[in-house]
Design an enzyme around this catalytic site. Structure first.
Site: not given
Ligand code: CMX
Length: 441
Positions: A271, A327, A373, A241, A318
């Protein structure tokens, strides 16, 4: 000019001048070598971009202008009574390069409140789509409809001096960020709440108001949105992105066009769409096993089944990270603080124990650890947001902060059109046969 614009101009003039000097003196220095495997395998590890807003370390995770997520949680201003950072503060940090004061953050909140008006034709454009349309498609279509408002496009059409590109980019970026929560909330209420829309609350911060417009008044959910909008904002420049927004912007496509392009990339399952895939995968697991609290053994068997069907385990792995994503950890801490007894959240933690040893045993998988995620959906479900197809839109609203701050820097630096070289298999074969002349002069 506004205060933040003045500060950005001052900072970017200074850093831009340093960059020119550095390039004049050291422009010929080599920064690395490229292997044939890198050319064929997604350009992993090739350094080819400058992105000021954040830097990713494979072992340590993301740092925004040098600050880790726990440091941001400590140092950035909070909402009254809250303990999570306000995303306005992170945007200021990424854009200007310094930590903001409370006043800076309040100023940004009020600037975004003032600029948040969304013209009617944008809502009409959303309404023209079947309600069944995926929320990310509705989101991108709405951003494209909003492109009628681009100052950059209007000024370029009139013959803008290239020295002014940064300013038109800055104005568009501020407008776009201010308007995205209204658009996203509209899509949510249209698709899932019978079009029963909620007007903005001018007294709330950017993320708090977003939660309010989606219909979530719980203070815990507002805090989650502040954390969520902060940690999803940026992940240096090479992810799909961010890189797409930067690439399309390099053609001097305005910020609306560039950001919409980036959002089309975020909508891919490898993604940002992985955040919906994770919760879908967990719901299917629960349904197939017939329990809301699967054991580690049951999870292990389900992971093996997923892999044997040639599918990825969403939320794990990843391209750059080689450790648990900080995160993920920040969201796990939020879960421990606010909902430690939630069975879905506990399942996410059990998956975290079960998956890494399995993925780690497969030689080809470079990172068996969870990414951002893997956790987000369970926290949202806890507050009642079960409509997982919407989750990537939340990611997208947050991602605007990082990629648009970067776009301002791109234009301030005067970065040129991006145009790497591509080659053919045939050329590679000739080169391997020793014909070096294939590269030309
Ligand atoms: N489950 C199963 N297989 C996986 C895997 C996973 N979670 N992660 C990597 N692999 C596989 C790859 O598909 C690849 O297989 P092939 O060689 O057969 O194509 C192999 O392992 C090597 O991949 P890698 O070098 O370790 O990882 P990549 O840089 O190619 O891909 C990523 C990174 C994120 C696309 C991958 O780990 C993945 O597909 N994960 C699941 C989807 C996901 O969670 N995406 C979200 C990432 C964060 C974000 O952007 O939001």
């Amino acid at each position: 000019m506004g205060i933040i614009k003045d500060r950005f101009k001052e900072k970017s003039d200074k850093v831009g001048a340093e960059m020119k000097e550095m390039l004049k003196e050291h422009g010929d220095k080599k920064i690395g070598e490229v292997t044939l495997a890198q050319v064929y395998q997604g350009m992993r590890g090739i350094t080819g971009l400058v992105t000021e807003t954040s830097l990713l370390d494979a072992q340590e995770g993301i740092r925004f202008r040098g600050y880790s997520i726990p440091e941001l949680q400590e140092k950035l201003p909070k909402a009254p009574g809250g303990s999570e950072p306000l995303p306005e503060g992170l945007f200021y940090l990424m854009l200007v390069g310094d930590l903001p004061t409370e006043d800076d953050v309040h100023h940004l909140t009020s600037v975004w409140q003032r600029r948040s008006h969304v013209p009617n034709h944008v809502f009409a454009t959303i309404e023209a789509l079947p309600a069944s349309t995926h929320p990310m498609t509705q989101f991108v279509v709405a951003i494209m409809a909003l492109q009628t408002e681009s100052e950059f496009a209007k000024r370029y059409a009139k013959g803008m001096n290239k020295k002014d590109y940064w300013e038109a980019t800055f104005d568009d970026s501020m407008d776009l960020i201010a308007r995205l929560p209204r658009i996203a909330a509209y899509i949510y209420r249209r698709k899932y709440k019978n079009g029963d829309h909620i007007q903005p609350n001018g007294l709330l911060d950017w993320a708090g108001n977003f939660a309010h417009m989606m219909g979530y008044e719980d203070e815990g959910f507002k805090e989650l949105m502040r954390l969520y909008m902060t940690i999803h904002a940026d992940h240096e420049g090479g992810n799909v992105s961010a890189h797409t927004t930067h690439l399309v912007g390099s053609a001097l496509s305005d910020p609306y066009l560039s950001f919409a392009a980036g959002m089309n990339g975020l909508a891919g399952p490898l993604h940002g769409l992985a955040n919906q895939e994770v919760i879908k995968w967990i719901f299917e697991l629960r349904e197939q096993i017939g329990t809301d609290s699967p054991t580690k053994e049951q999870i292990t068997a389900y992971v093996e089944k997923t892999l044997s069907e040639g599918k990825v385990v969403p939320g794990y792995g990843h391209a750059v990270l080689r450790k648990t994503d900080p995160r993920f950890t920040a969201q796990m801490e939020f879960g421990k603080k606010h909902m430690a007894d939630d069975t879905l959240v506990q399942t996410v933690w059990n998956i975290y124990e079960a998956v890494p040893p399995i993925l780690g045993s497969k030689a080809k998988i470079k990172n068996p650890w969870p990414n951002v995620d893997a956790h987000s959906g369970a926290l949202l479900v806890h507050y009642g947001m079960v409509e997982y197809e919407f989750y990537t839109v939340l990611f997208g609203v947050s991602r605007a902060l990082g990629v648009l701050a970067s776009l301002c820097w791109d234009r301030a630096f005067g970065f040129p059109l991006e145009r790497p070289k591509s080659i053919t298999n045939d050329l590679v074969k000739k080169w391997l046969e020793g014909k070096d002349e294939v590269w030309g002069d």
